[in-house]
Design a protein around this motif. Structure first.
Motif, mmCIF file in Angstrom:
data_model
loop_
_atom_site.group_PDB
_atom_site.id
_atom_site.type_symbol
_atom_site.label_atom_id
_atom_site.label_comp_id
_atom_site.label_asym_id
_atom_site.label_seq_id
_atom_site.Cartn_x
_atom_site.Cartn_y
_atom_site.Cartn_z
ATOM 1 N N THR A 108 -25.451 -2.385 19.557
ATOM 2 C CA THR A 108 -24.577 -1.457 18.838
ATOM 3 C C THR A 108 -23.400 -2.192 18.197
ATOM 4 N N VAL A 109 -22.917 -1.591 17.123
ATOM 5 C CA VAL A 109 -21.687 -2.010 16.450
ATOM 6 C C VAL A 109 -20.793 -0.782 16.363
ATOM 7 N N THR A 110 -19.583 -0.883 16.878
ATOM 8 C CA THR A 110 -18.657 0.241 16.884
ATOM 9 C C THR A 110 -17.569 0.020 15.839
ATOM 10 N N VAL A 111 -17.391 1.006 14.979
ATOM 11 C CA VAL A 111 -16.442 0.923 13.872
ATOM 12 C C VAL A 111 -15.351 1.965 14.071
ATOM 13 N N ASP A 112 -14.087 1.522 14.035
ATOM 14 C CA ASP A 112 -12.952 2.425 14.201
ATOM 15 C C ASP A 112 -11.950 2.135 13.085
ATOM 16 N N ILE A 113 -11.811 3.065 12.136
ATOM 17 C CA ILE A 113 -10.982 2.858 10.943
ATOM 18 C C ILE A 113 -10.013 4.022 10.797
ATOM 19 N N SER A 114 -8.786 3.726 10.429
ATOM 20 C CA SER A 114 -7.798 4.759 10.140
ATOM 21 C C SER A 114 -7.390 4.658 8.674
ATOM 22 N N GLY A 115 -7.021 5.793 8.103
ATOM 23 C CA GLY A 115 -6.510 5.800 6.734
ATOM 24 C C GLY A 115 -7.529 6.120 5.659
ATOM 25 N N ILE A 158 16.838 5.075 -19.222
ATOM 26 C CA ILE A 158 16.641 4.392 -17.942
ATOM 27 C C ILE A 158 15.199 4.629 -17.491
ATOM 28 N N THR A 159 14.526 3.588 -17.097
ATOM 29 C CA THR A 159 13.145 3.749 -16.633
ATOM 30 C C THR A 159 13.114 4.282 -15.210
ATOM 31 N N ASN A 160 12.053 5.015 -14.903
ATOM 32 C CA ASN A 160 11.769 5.432 -13.533
ATOM 33 C C ASN A 160 11.065 4.282 -12.813
ATOM 34 N N THR A 161 11.366 4.101 -11.537
ATOM 35 C CA THR A 161 10.765 3.001 -10.787
ATOM 36 C C THR A 161 9.838 3.534 -9.698
ATOM 37 N N MET A 162 8.866 2.696 -9.335
ATOM 38 C CA MET A 162 7.894 3.054 -8.313
ATOM 39 C C MET A 162 8.042 2.128 -7.113
ATOM 40 N N GLN A 163 7.502 2.566 -5.981
ATOM 41 C CA GLN A 163 7.602 1.797 -4.745
ATOM 42 C C GLN A 163 6.205 1.358 -4.286
ATOM 43 N N ILE A 164 6.168 0.204 -3.616
ATOM 44 C CA ILE A 164 4.906 -0.278 -3.043
ATOM 45 C C ILE A 164 4.510 0.614 -1.873
ATOM 46 N N ASN A 165 3.227 0.968 -1.814
ATOM 47 C CA ASN A 165 2.741 1.932 -0.829
ATOM 48 C C ASN A 165 1.571 1.371 -0.021
ATOM 49 N N THR A 166 1.500 0.061 0.125
ATOM 50 C CA THR A 166 0.336 -0.547 0.773
ATOM 51 C C THR A 166 0.272 -0.269 2.274
ATOM 52 N N ALA A 167 1.353 0.209 2.863
ATOM 53 C CA ALA A 167 1.306 0.557 4.288
ATOM 54 C C ALA A 167 0.327 1.692 4.543
ATOM 55 N N SER A 168 -0.039 2.428 3.498
ATOM 56 C CA SER A 168 -0.981 3.538 3.647
ATOM 57 C C SER A 168 -2.432 3.087 3.532
ATOM 58 N N PHE A 169 -2.683 1.825 3.184
ATOM 59 C CA PHE A 169 -4.062 1.350 3.008
ATOM 60 C C PHE A 169 -4.828 1.427 4.318
ATOM 61 N N PRO A 170 -6.128 1.758 4.265
ATOM 62 C CA PRO A 170 -6.920 1.850 5.503
ATOM 63 C C PRO A 170 -7.088 0.503 6.199
ATOM 64 N N VAL A 171 -7.114 0.530 7.509
ATOM 65 C CA VAL A 171 -7.361 -0.666 8.330
ATOM 66 C C VAL A 171 -8.247 -0.254 9.492
ATOM 67 N N GLY A 172 -8.877 -1.238 10.125
ATOM 68 C CA GLY A 172 -9.738 -0.883 11.233
ATOM 69 C C GLY A 172 -10.116 -2.063 12.104
ATOM 70 N N ARG A 173 -10.902 -1.760 13.134
ATOM 71 C CA ARG A 173 -11.389 -2.759 14.071
ATOM 72 C C ARG A 173 -12.867 -2.479 14.323
ATOM 73 N N VAL A 174 -13.660 -3.536 14.297
ATOM 74 C CA VAL A 174 -15.101 -3.431 14.506
ATOM 75 C C VAL A 174 -15.466 -4.320 15.691
ATOM 76 N N THR A 175 -16.244 -3.785 16.627
ATOM 77 C CA THR A 175 -16.660 -4.555 17.788
ATOM 78 C C THR A 175 -18.185 -4.528 17.900
ATOM 79 N N LYS A 176 -18.737 -5.592 18.468
ATOM 80 C CA LYS A 176 -20.183 -5.684 18.640
ATOM 81 C C LYS A 176 -20.497 -6.179 20.042
#
Length: 295
Positions: free
Chosen positions: A29-36, A277-295
């Motif tokens: 088996t391979v177990t996949v656990d991902i958030s986001g 005046i220009t509107n500015t945006m913020q970096i939002n990479t903390a919301s990117f999905p991450v996970g851990r896979v075990t075998k």
């Protein structure tokens, strides 16, 4: 005759042994656990894969985001796996090959792998976004808060700084506005080059040319009404964001059906048209999905 019977019995036992072996091939088996992650719609599917560095082994497809998930493969394939991949596959795709839209990946260290978007997309630590409100494609001066473009008028420079995407992905701009049945995400169009206009402008009127940068005038009332937006939207105080979209997520309008989960830049419109005046945006990479896979 007795010798012949012994030989026949031995042959039968060998056949039975062979058949039995086919039924008991070792699997692990391979177990996949991902958030986001977000649930995929419109027929698209996530697909999990393992690789020994040469060959890819598909583990299974899914659309829901309930984790952890457990998959099975031949023990030899699992034991020899050095990498894990999660791809986004188009609907009704019968090809056994992995799509170009690889979302998450990671290398096994022992029996575990941390998976994220880094191997696919690189770093967004230097990403930035600036935009202005304006509606240049018509001759009306009273609706300038109904359009936005990612550029800096004072210098004529692009307003977006984003890494070059790998094959299988495109950027897309979005703004969230009120609709008849709730908030609606309107696309400004897909693009890969921040120095050129995006792929579509269905909400513009095209009486006059637009800046040669990503953006959109939201002033075509006929098209807006098809999205449930019955008045020209005032974008002041509205949410604006950039997504990374799977390349096959398209339609005849050159816009995606819905924003994908990867949103590297987000912002709120605070400067109305004509402010200088220009509107500015913020970096939002903390919301990117991450996970851990075990075998």
């Amino acid at each position: 005759m007795r010798k012949f019977n012994v030989i026949l019995l031995a042959a039968c036992l060998a056949v039975l042994s062979s058949c039995s072996g086919d039924d008991t091939v070792a699997r692990s088996t391979v177990t996949v656990d991902i958030s986001g992650l977000e649930r995929l719609e419109n027929g698209a599917q996530y697909q999990a894969w393992i690789s020994d560095g040469v060959d890819l082994t598909p583990l299974g497809r899914f659309t829901d985001v309930d984790f952890p998930k457990t998959f099975e493969a031949l023990t030899g394939e699992v034991d020899n796996a050095t990498q894990f991949f999660l791809s986004v596959e188009p609907g009704n795709d019968s090809s056994p090959a992995i799509s170009e839209s690889i979302l998450l990946s990671g290398n096994f260290v022992g029996n575990a792998a941390t998976v994220d978007v880094t191997q696919t997309f690189g770093s967004y630590t230097s990403a930035s976004g600036q935009f202005v409100l304006q509606t240049p494609t018509d001759n009306v001066s009273t609706n300038e808060n109904s359009g936005l473009y990612w550029y800096i008028p004072s210098t004529g420079q692009p307003g977006l700084k984003l890494p070059t995407l790998p094959s299988g992905w495109k950027y897309e701009g979005w703004v969230t506005v009120p609709g008849a049945s709730g908030d609606v995400n309107l696309s400004t169009g897909r693009f890969t080059n921040v120095n050129n206009a995006d792929e579509s402008d269905p909400f513009s009127l095209n009486i006059n040319p637009a800046p040669d940068f990503p953006g959109e005038d939201f002033i075509n009332e006929n098209v807006l009404s098809a999205y449930g937006v019955n008045t020209l939207p005032n974008l002041l105080n509205k949410q604006v964001f950039i997504t990374i979209q799977p390349i096959f997520d398209n339609s005849s309008t050159g816009a995606s059906i819905a924003p994908f989960v990867l949103r590297p830049l987000v912002g709120t419109v605070t400067q109305e048209a004509g402010s200088g005046i220009t509107n500015t945006m913020q970096i939002n990479t903390a919301s990117f999905p991450v996970g851990r896979v075990t075998k």
